[in-house]
Scaffold this active site. Structure first.
Site, PDB file in Angstrom:
ATOM      1  N   ARG A 100      15.043  49.503  56.299  1.00  0.00           N
ATOM      2  CA  ARG A 100      14.054  50.529  56.645  1.00  0.00           C
ATOM      3  C   ARG A 100      14.150  50.965  58.100  1.00  0.00           C
ATOM      4  O   ARG A 100      13.804  52.091  58.443  1.00  0.00           O
ATOM      5  CB  ARG A 100      12.631  50.021  56.395  1.00  0.00           C
ATOM      6  N   ASP A 126      13.599  60.829  43.129  1.00  0.00           N
ATOM      7  CA  ASP A 126      14.740  60.377  42.330  1.00  0.00           C
ATOM      8  C   ASP A 126      14.542  60.921  40.907  1.00  0.00           C
ATOM      9  O   ASP A 126      14.886  62.066  40.635  1.00  0.00           O
ATOM     10  CB  ASP A 126      14.760  58.841  42.401  1.00  0.00           C
ATOM     11  N   PHE A 182      22.511  55.377  45.556  1.00  0.00           N
ATOM     12  CA  PHE A 182      21.410  54.681  46.212  1.00  0.00           C
ATOM     13  C   PHE A 182      21.548  54.770  47.728  1.00  0.00           C
ATOM     14  O   PHE A 182      22.629  54.560  48.272  1.00  0.00           O
ATOM     15  CB  PHE A 182      21.387  53.219  45.757  1.00  0.00           C
ATOM     16  N   GLU A 212       7.043  62.379  50.998  1.00  0.00           N
ATOM     17  CA  GLU A 212       7.824  61.358  50.290  1.00  0.00           C
ATOM     18  C   GLU A 212       9.172  61.159  50.991  1.00  0.00           C
ATOM     19  O   GLU A 212       9.721  62.093  51.570  1.00  0.00           O
ATOM     20  CB  GLU A 212       8.073  61.804  48.844  1.00  0.00           C
ATOM     21  N   ASP A 213       9.699  59.960  50.890  1.00  0.00           N
ATOM     22  CA  ASP A 213      11.043  59.724  51.407  1.00  0.00           C
ATOM     23  C   ASP A 213      12.082  60.347  50.483  1.00  0.00           C
ATOM     24  O   ASP A 213      12.991  61.033  50.920  1.00  0.00           O
ATOM     25  CB  ASP A 213      11.316  58.215  51.576  1.00  0.00           C
TER      26      ASP A 213
HETATM   27  P1  IMP Z   1      11.274  58.125  41.220  1.00  0.00           P
HETATM   28  O1  IMP Z   1       9.925  57.809  40.657  1.00  0.00           O
HETATM   29  O2  IMP Z   1      12.372  57.762  40.263  1.00  0.00           O
HETATM   30  O3  IMP Z   1      11.384  59.557  41.690  1.00  0.00           O
HETATM   31  O4  IMP Z   1      11.505  57.159  42.439  1.00  0.00           O
HETATM   32  C1  IMP Z   1      10.907  57.452  43.620  1.00  0.00           C
HETATM   33  C2  IMP Z   1      10.734  56.267  44.530  1.00  0.00           C
HETATM   34  O5  IMP Z   1      11.745  55.287  44.352  1.00  0.00           O
HETATM   35  C3  IMP Z   1      10.870  56.769  45.945  1.00  0.00           C
HETATM   36  O6  IMP Z   1       9.611  57.043  46.478  1.00  0.00           O
HETATM   37  C4  IMP Z   1      11.566  55.649  46.654  1.00  0.00           C
HETATM   38  O7  IMP Z   1      10.613  54.812  47.247  1.00  0.00           O
HETATM   39  C5  IMP Z   1      12.316  54.924  45.578  1.00  0.00           C
HETATM   40  N1  IMP Z   1      13.745  55.331  45.601  1.00  0.00           N
HETATM   41  C6  IMP Z   1      14.365  56.212  44.787  1.00  0.00           C
HETATM   42  N2  IMP Z   1      15.660  56.338  45.080  1.00  0.00           N
HETATM   43  C7  IMP Z   1      15.874  55.498  46.121  1.00  0.00           C
HETATM   44  C8  IMP Z   1      17.053  55.198  46.905  1.00  0.00           C
HETATM   45  O8  IMP Z   1      18.157  55.708  46.717  1.00  0.00           O
HETATM   46  N3  IMP Z   1      16.849  54.295  47.904  1.00  0.00           N
HETATM   47  C9  IMP Z   1      15.663  53.710  48.163  1.00  0.00           C
HETATM   48  N4  IMP Z   1      14.556  53.972  47.465  1.00  0.00           N
HETATM   49  C10 IMP Z   1      14.659  54.862  46.452  1.00  0.00           C
HETATM   50 MG    MG Z   2       8.753  56.326  48.178  1.00  0.00          MG
END
Ligand code: IMP
Ligand code: MG
Length: 183
Positions: free
Chosen positions: A171, A108, A158, A104-105
């Site tokens: 990206r 969050d 962010f 995963e990148d």
């Molecule tokens: P989560 O489900 O809230 O953990 O969000 C995860 C997904 O949201 C990640 O796989 C990212 O693709 C995207 N994401 C979360 N935070 C960021 C950020 O700060 N920048 C860009 N994409 C984000």
């Molecule tokens: Mg992602």
């Protein structure tokens, strides 16, 4: 490498440089190599955001004979998590009995990865581990999974670059940039 930039209406500042990221990815690669030597894991990078991380990490673990399948499960719109998680697409082979490593990148809230791991578990893999380049500990709300390999813990702001976007852009940036909060 630029230290600040503007994407659409928002200003970003350099947070992690290309060498900082590469050093850390190399370290993660070392740990993963050690743990998976002699095994044949199936690596699942989560598109779109993890494509850059995957490209670099996969080459750090080139001693391991691994299979790679790109999957997709997007839930993000703008700079706030929508809270909705889309269905898993792109998994083009059986994962039954396989050692899975998800790439995963960023984690969050953790909702995306929590849902993904639950979905994958239904398919009876031998094991599932998670490697995420970034983690926002302050945002983590879903804690029903292990954070096996984490590149950097970052503040709750962010970020873009190195695979991650803001509304489609950013990206292809070499570094990781964080949003400059104004006002
Ligand atoms: P989560 O489900 O809230 O953990 O969000 C995860 C997904 O949201 C990640 O796989 C990212 O693709 C995207 N994401 C979360 N935070 C960021 C950020 O700060 N920048 C860009 N994409 C984000
Ligand atoms: Mg992602």
């Amino acid at each position: 490498m630029k230290s600040t930039l503007t994407v659409h209406d928002l200003k970003f500042e350099l947070y992690l440089t290309e060498p900082e990221i590469h050093n850390r990815v190399r370290e993660l690669g070392e740990v993963i190599k050690e743990q998976y030597l002699g095994r044949n894991p199936l690596i699942l990078p989560v598109l779109n955001g993890a494509f850059t991380f995957a490209a670099d990490l996969l080459r750090e673990i080139n001693d391991i004979q691994c299979d790679v399948s790109f999957i997709k499960l997007a839930s993000y719109r703008g700079t706030q998590s929508t809270g909705e998680v889309a269905t898993l697409i792109g998994l083009d082979r059986s994962i039954k009995g396989k050692d899975i490593i998800i790439l995963e990148d960023i984690v969050d809230s953790g909702k995306t990865i929590s849902q993904l791991i639950q979905d994958l578990q239904q398919l009876e893999p031998a094991s599932i581990k998670l490697a995420t380049l970034l983690l926002k500990p302050a945002a983590l709300a879903y804690k029903d999974f292990n954070l096996d390999y984490v590149g950097f813990e970052i503040p709750n702001s962010f970020v873009i670059g190195y695979g991650m976007d803001y509304d489609g852009f950013g990206r292809n940036l070499r570094g990781i940039y964080r949003l400059v909060e104004v006002g």
